[in-house]
Write a protein that holds these residues in place. Structure first.
Motif, PDB file in Angstrom:
ATOM      1  N   LEU A   1       0.722  -1.347   0.116  1.00  0.00           N
ATOM      2  CA  LEU A   1       0.018   0.031   0.029  1.00  0.00           C
ATOM      3  C   LEU A   1       1.056   1.400  -0.143  1.00  0.00           C
ATOM      4  CD1 LEU A   1      -3.134   0.862   0.201  1.00  0.00           C
ATOM      5  CD2 LEU A   1      -2.709   1.014   2.727  1.00  0.00           C
ATOM      6  N   ALA A   2       1.946   1.310   0.906  1.00  0.00           N
ATOM      7  CA  ALA A   2       2.904   2.291   0.761  1.00  0.00           C
ATOM      8  C   ALA A   2       3.432   2.635  -0.576  1.00  0.00           C
ATOM      9  CB  ALA A   2       4.278   2.142   2.007  1.00  0.00           C
TER      10      ALA A   2
ATOM     11  N   VAL B   1       2.381   1.813  -3.411  1.00  0.00           N
ATOM     12  CA  VAL B   1       1.050   2.455  -4.375  1.00  0.00           C
ATOM     13  C   VAL B   1       1.086   3.834  -3.876  1.00  0.00           C
ATOM     14  CG1 VAL B   1      -1.365   2.282  -4.703  1.00  0.00           C
ATOM     15  CG2 VAL B   1       0.109   0.245  -4.660  1.00  0.00           C
ATOM     16  N   TRP B   2       0.833   4.079  -2.704  1.00  0.00           N
ATOM     17  CA  TRP B   2       0.634   5.435  -2.173  1.00  0.00           C
ATOM     18  C   TRP B   2       1.686   6.471  -2.684  1.00  0.00           C
ATOM     19  CZ3 TRP B   2       2.808   8.863   1.531  1.00  0.00           C
ATOM     20  CH2 TRP B   2       2.154   9.953   1.841  1.00  0.00           C
TER      21      TRP B   2
ATOM     22  N   LEU C   1       1.350   7.178  -6.380  1.00  0.00           N
ATOM     23  CA  LEU C   1       0.316   7.894  -6.824  1.00  0.00           C
ATOM     24  C   LEU C   1       0.452   9.396  -6.641  1.00  0.00           C
ATOM     25  CD1 LEU C   1      -3.015   5.633  -5.683  1.00  0.00           C
ATOM     26  CD2 LEU C   1      -1.803   6.186  -8.099  1.00  0.00           C
ATOM     27  N   LYS C   2       1.175   9.551  -5.336  1.00  0.00           N
ATOM     28  CA  LYS C   2       1.726  10.838  -4.885  1.00  0.00           C
ATOM     29  C   LYS C   2       2.819  11.610  -5.713  1.00  0.00           C
ATOM     30  CE  LYS C   2      -1.479  11.830  -1.406  1.00  0.00           C
ATOM     31  NZ  LYS C   2      -2.031  12.958  -1.439  1.00  0.00           N
TER      32      LYS C   2
ATOM     33  N   TYR D   1      -6.537  -2.820  -1.672  1.00  0.00           N
ATOM     34  CA  TYR D   1      -7.017  -2.005  -0.633  1.00  0.00           C
ATOM     35  C   TYR D   1      -8.029  -2.945   0.237  1.00  0.00           C
ATOM     36  CZ  TYR D   1      -5.850   1.946  -3.717  1.00  0.00           C
ATOM     37  OH  TYR D   1      -5.204   3.023  -4.636  1.00  0.00           O
TER      38      TYR D   1
ATOM     39  N   CYS E   1      -5.712  -5.077   2.221  1.00  0.00           N
ATOM     40  CA  CYS E   1      -5.615  -4.260   3.671  1.00  0.00           C
ATOM     41  C   CYS E   1      -6.459  -4.162   4.636  1.00  0.00           C
ATOM     42  CB  CYS E   1      -4.969  -2.937   2.986  1.00  0.00           C
ATOM     43  SG  CYS E   1      -3.392  -2.975   2.386  1.00  0.00           S
TER      44      CYS E   1
ATOM     45  N   PHE F   1       3.636   0.071   7.005  1.00  0.00           N
ATOM     46  CA  PHE F   1       3.238   1.201   6.026  1.00  0.00           C
ATOM     47  C   PHE F   1       4.448   2.535   6.251  1.00  0.00           C
ATOM     48  CE2 PHE F   1       1.444   5.195   4.860  1.00  0.00           C
ATOM     49  CZ  PHE F   1       0.951   5.113   3.538  1.00  0.00           C
TER      50      PHE F   1
ATOM     51  N   VAL G   1       7.507   4.062   3.946  1.00  0.00           N
ATOM     52  CA  VAL G   1       7.400   5.442   3.441  1.00  0.00           C
ATOM     53  C   VAL G   1       8.773   5.985   3.857  1.00  0.00           C
ATOM     54  CG1 VAL G   1       6.444   7.386   3.875  1.00  0.00           C
ATOM     55  CG2 VAL G   1       4.994   5.586   3.299  1.00  0.00           C
TER      56      VAL G   1
END
Lengths: 562, 83
Positions: free
Chosen positions: A463-464, A466-467, A470-471, B24, B27, B57, B61
């Protein structure tokens, strides 16, 4: 049954291969690992094939549960590797790979330090031809740096071994504690081959410069021999826990920004070896089992990932993420196998990494290494990010690069298929592997909690990704070189040496004849003074002299190369 | 002239979107299961609700943002060592 030393079969096979024409050579290459495995099956536990050197007994073959498992692993890796290389028509590469596999077997079955040293150096000498086989200027440079560092590791091992033997009077290669110079030198020697932080750069420098098949062989043997040696010599050494955690952490940052996808995998290799080193450092039965099981799985899934990238390199001639993309259209099978390898290294449930990496993680918590556990968890998320997603995504999906090529040759597909099947088999039925680990296994990988937590970690890592994409925060693949430790010996040292030479040269020249005579006289006078003071005149023990000579040799080799 | 290439799976943006939605959903589902499944824990941090989700997550990041910063310091031209 009468078995021979496992390395002998590979060495004899390799020499025979050097004489045979293409068609027979590649068939023999497939037969050797099978014959070898049959021979290993008949080998008796304990010491065999001994040799007397002065008053020491050298044990060429020492079989116990640890060396046996690595022995089978190396036969398997060689077999898969030679299927992958079946279409290869390169005598040098095939012979080097066979001798290299034989040297790895010689090292894991070595019962004493001197035998270990001999195979340690033979590993370096045989494998360097796999880098040279690319036959480019870049590969040549990388191969020479690789050789200097690997031989250096062997020299340290020999020095350490001689000190330990002088101290204890025993040549046996067995567990030791980090006290005194001898064990430290051995620790350092293994540390170089094992890619301890700062000593790791030879791997990310040389492996990506090798040929498609060469990198597959390289990824299987050298580092795993080092992991084996570490498990044999330094189990439960706490320092290794922190070294391993660092190894698991730092390469993932480099992997994220690296463009050459095989170099990404090379960084990821160090990251996986980090997990093994942590396990050895913890030293409990669960931890050692975890380290060894993970080494076994890593050879197969990392080999698989290198095989898929090798196929891409063979078909497109490119390896940079910035040049690739969209290849799932041309190479659907390779894509599928790559995803299996990616799922395995990321430790998805039902794939092989899931059943081994977690043993080390649980052992870290049991031994109250909470911070290390958090670091390993970070590295687990990170490995999914750079090896699990980045490799398949940038090679086979991402933006369509417009490259269209043929699917990989059938023999390569067979090798990748075999490795992928093994990843799934071990992942879903781990007990066959567990039964062969050094200690009895009381670990159950498939609990509801483990499946759930690992899935959560991986889904949210995805998910990270993908995020971030997208950003627009995800760093694009850029044609680039990223500075690493190698900068110090490829740029800084040569520049410094050049500067010293220039200054000294111009200074001496500027002195004129009288000045030069003065300097020469001064040097001679100083020498005389030293003699009188006794620094040069006193009687030195042979051991000290041997150490100095060794040191000089290392410096000489290094400077010669610069 | 080459013949027009056949349409592949992800040439259709709808399929890309479907893949996203599947992720999604996975998750969300795995997070919800945290309520249902009583996890055996070796450490108190693990017991926190959604610990692994949040950690995964945030770790990724952070990893990417730090790596991007590293580029400013470490990135050189492709032929840096060949020059």
């Amino acid at each position: 049954m009468n078995s021979v030393a496992p390395f002998l079969i590979f060495y004899a096979g390799g020499l025979l291969m050097a004489l045979l024409p293409d068609a027979q050579r590649r068939l023999l290459a497939l037969a050797i690992p099978l014959i070898g495995a049959w021979n290993l099956y008949g080998l008796e536990a304990g010491a065999s094939a001994t040799l007397t050197l002065f008053d020491h007994t050298l044990v060429l073959v020492q079989l116990d549960r640890l060396s046996e498992l690595f022995g089978y692993l190396f036969h398997l890796a060689a077999f898969i590797g030679f299927i992958y290389a079946f279409t290869l028509r390169d005598r040098m590469q095939q012979v080097a790979a066979m001798l290299y596999a034989g040297s790895a077997l010689g090292a894991v079955f070595a019962g004493d330090l001197l035998t270990l040293f001999v195979f340690w150096e033979l590993l370096a000498l045989t494998s360097v031809f796999l880098v040279l086989a690319r036959r480019t200027a870049r590969a040549f440079g990388a191969a020479m740096r690789y050789l200097v560092i690997q031989i250096g590791s062997g020299v340290l091992l020999l020095a350490g071994a001689l000190l330990v033997i002088a101290e204890t009077g025993d040549v046996t290669f067995t567990a030791m504690t980090l006290e005194g110079l001898g064990p430290w030198l051995i620790f350092l020697a293994i540390g170089i081959k094992c890619c301890f932080p700062g000593l790791h750069n030879w791997l990310t420098d040389a492996y990506p410069e090798s040929t498609p098949a060469g990198t597959v062989f390289l990824s299987a043997f050298t580092t795993k021999v080092a992991v084996y040696a570490l498990a044999r010599a330094f189990p439960g050494t706490e320092l290794l826990v922190y070294i391993g955690a660092t190894m698991a952490m730092f390469p993932i940052f480099f992997a994220v920004i690296e463009n050459d996808l095989r170099r990404v995998l090379a960084y990821s290799l160090i990251n996986q070896v980090g997990f093994m080193v942590v396990g050895i450092g913890i030293g409990t039965e669960l931890a050692i089992n975890g380290a060894v099981a993970h080494a076994f799985n890593d050879v197969i899934f990392k080999g698989l990932l290198f095989m898929t990238m090798g196929a891409v390199l063979l078909r497109t001639g490119r390896m940079n993420g910035s040049d690739l993309g969209g290849l799932y259209k041309s190479m659907p099978w390779t894509t599928g196998f790559c995803i299996v390898g990616a799922a395995s290294i990321s430790a998805f449930p039902l794939f092989s990494g899931f059943v081994s990496k977690s043993m080390v993680m649980v052992a870290a918590l049991e031994a109250h290494h909470e911070i290390v556990w958090l670091a390993l968890l970070f590295a687990s998320a990170g490995v999914f990010h750079h090896a699990g997603i980045k490799i398949p995504y940038f090679a086979f999906y991402a933006h369509d690069s417009g490259l269209r090529c043929r699917e990989a040759p059938r023999s390569m597909l067979v090798a990748m298929g075999l490795a992928a099947a093994l990843c799934l088999f071990i992942g879903s039925y781990p007990w066959l592997l567990y039964d062969r680990l050094p200690f009895p296994v009381n670990y159950e990988p498939y609990t509801a909690a483990h499946i759930l937590t690992q899935s959560q970690l991986l889904f949210f890592s995805a998910l990270a990704f993908v995020w971030l994409n997208l950003k627009g925060l995800y760093p694009p693949e850029l044609p680039s070189t990223n500075l690493d430790v190698e900068w110090s010996y490829r740029r800084l040292l040569p520049a410094a040496a050049g500067a010293v030479r220039r200054v000294a040269g111009s200074g001496f020249g500027a002195l004129g004849e009288g000045g030069q005579r003065l300097v020469t006289g001064g040097v001679n006078g100083a020498e005389g003074l030293l003699l009188r003071v006794g620094l040069l005149g006193r009687v030195w023990s042979t051991r000290t002299i041997a150490l100095w000579v060794l040191l000089l040799l290392v410096v000489y080799v290094f400077l010669e190369y610069l | 002239m080459t013949e027009p290439e056949k349409k592949h799976l992800f040439d259709d943006p709808r399929n890309v979107r479907r893949l996203m939605y599947a992720l999604y959903a996975l998750c969300g589902l795995s997070l919800l299961l945290d309520f249902v499944i009583h996890r055996h824990v070796d450490h108190p941090w693990e017991a926190l609700w959604g610990f692994y989700c949040l950690y995964g997550f945030v770790a990724c990041v952070l990893l990417v943002l730090v790596a991007k910063e590293m580029r400013k310091l470490l990135m050189r031209g492709e032929d840096y060592y060949d020059e």
